[in-house]
Design a protein around this motif. Structure first.
Motif, mmCIF file in Angstrom:
data_model
loop_
_atom_site.group_PDB
_atom_site.id
_atom_site.type_symbol
_atom_site.label_atom_id
_atom_site.label_comp_id
_atom_site.label_asym_id
_atom_site.label_seq_id
_atom_site.Cartn_x
_atom_site.Cartn_y
_atom_site.Cartn_z
ATOM 1 N N ARG A 95 0.828 -1.208 0.000
ATOM 2 C CA ARG A 95 0.000 0.000 0.000
ATOM 3 C C ARG A 95 0.860 1.255 0.000
ATOM 4 O O ARG A 95 0.508 2.267 -0.615
ATOM 5 C CB ARG A 95 -0.928 -0.019 1.213
ATOM 6 C CG ARG A 95 -1.990 -1.109 1.131
ATOM 7 C CD ARG A 95 -2.672 -1.334 2.454
ATOM 8 N NE ARG A 95 -3.619 -2.446 2.383
ATOM 9 C CZ ARG A 95 -4.016 -3.163 3.421
ATOM 10 N NH1 ARG A 95 -3.529 -2.896 4.631
ATOM 11 N NH2 ARG A 95 -4.881 -4.149 3.267
ATOM 12 N N SER A 99 0.761 4.176 -2.840
ATOM 13 C CA SER A 99 0.422 5.566 -2.480
ATOM 14 C C SER A 99 1.517 6.547 -2.864
ATOM 15 O O SER A 99 1.257 7.752 -2.960
ATOM 16 C CB SER A 99 0.146 5.658 -0.979
ATOM 17 O OG SER A 99 1.332 5.412 -0.219
ATOM 18 N N ARG A 112 -1.955 6.828 6.057
ATOM 19 C CA ARG A 112 -2.737 5.643 6.405
ATOM 20 C C ARG A 112 -2.251 5.049 7.722
ATOM 21 O O ARG A 112 -1.056 4.755 7.893
ATOM 22 C CB ARG A 112 -2.623 4.587 5.306
ATOM 23 C CG ARG A 112 -3.368 4.921 4.030
ATOM 24 C CD ARG A 112 -3.348 3.745 3.081
ATOM 25 N NE ARG A 112 -3.904 2.536 3.692
ATOM 26 C CZ ARG A 112 -4.753 1.723 3.075
ATOM 27 N NH1 ARG A 112 -5.187 2.024 1.863
ATOM 28 N NH2 ARG A 112 -5.173 0.635 3.674
#
Length: 263
Positions: A95, A99, A112
């Protein structure tokens, strides 16, 4: 505290090597508002590709020279990973790559919570990194044992002197490990003072779980942060109630106590 990721590209730069006495990054992005934020530096090794954490630090100094020169952000209170900490192969890392455009976006903020938790989980394997002797920018607890004792004693002395000048009777309870260092009385009033001595001007420090609990539940708790503790002319004493401390500071784990599960 905000979190940012910077990528050290080994295809465009020499292999990562820790700098003596400090942690830092170069970037084309603005850095003026980064002081007090945490940066995580990541690099990659050859094939098959593997990604590693190099170092992490809290920014205490920035420089924007202009005229095409790269901006810099530095932190003397940092951790280097020896050996480098491999981080690919986890969901949070996938992730993170997505990102940041596979790290093509340069210095990038991480927002996050799952990615931040993954990065923080690596802190226990880092090694405190900073100037070898009395660096001006270092926080509490990151020097040698002897230096840390000198900073601690100087801070305790300064706070004791300050409190006595205010009319408090001061007794050290450091050996009792109650979550604070000094028990102070003034008539019917009582104050529980926890003292953190910092070698440099940036008020970052190590705090135990017991001291955080005291800040949370002890109404008589106050935290005294002594910066430039070994420099009397520059020494400053900050003072926070437990509630103010918990509001203004983020507490990040540096290590964990691991016990076997009872099955």
């Amino acid at each position: 505290m905000r979190h940012f990721v910077q990528y050290h590209n080994p295809d465009r730069n020499p292999p990562y090597r820790p700098r003596p006495g400090t942690c830092g990054i170069y970037t084309s992005k603005p850095v003026s508002n980064l002081v007090g934020d945490r940066i995580w530096l990541i690099t990659r090794s050859g094939g098959p590709r593997a990604y590693y954490l190099c170092e992490t630090f809290v920014v205490d100094r920035v420089d924007q020279p202009g005229r095409g020169r790269r901006n810099t952000a530095w932190g003397r209170d940092g951790l280097v990973f020896k050996p480098l900490r491999r981080i690919d192969g986890t969901k949070w890392f996938d992730r993170l790559r997505a990102s940041t455009g596979n790290f093509a976006f340069g210095l990038s903020r991480v927002a996050r919570p799952d990615i931040i938790r993954g990065l923080r989980g690596c802190l226990a394997s880092g090694t405190p990194h900073g100037p070898s002797r009395g660096g001006a920018g270092r926080g509490a607890g990151f020097g040698s044992a002897a230096d840390n004792r000198r900073v601690e004693r100087a801070a305790i002395h300064a706070v004791t002197k300050r409190l006595r000048s205010e009319g408090w009777s001061v007794t050290s309870v450091e050996a009792a490990r109650q979550g604070f260092d000094l028990c102070c009385t003034n008539g019917t009033d009582e104050l529980h003072a926890e003292v953190k001595g910092v070698r440099g001007p940036h008020p970052s420090f190590i705090i135990t779980a017991g001291e955080v609990e005291a800040a949370r539940y002890d109404r008589m708790f106050e935290l005294f942060i002594v910066t430039n503790a070994l420099r009397p002319a520059q020494l400053r004493i900050g003072r926070l109630t437990g509630r103010e401390f918990l509001k203004r500071y983020s507490c990040e784990p540096l290590s964990y106590m691991c016990k076997p599960l009872v099955v």
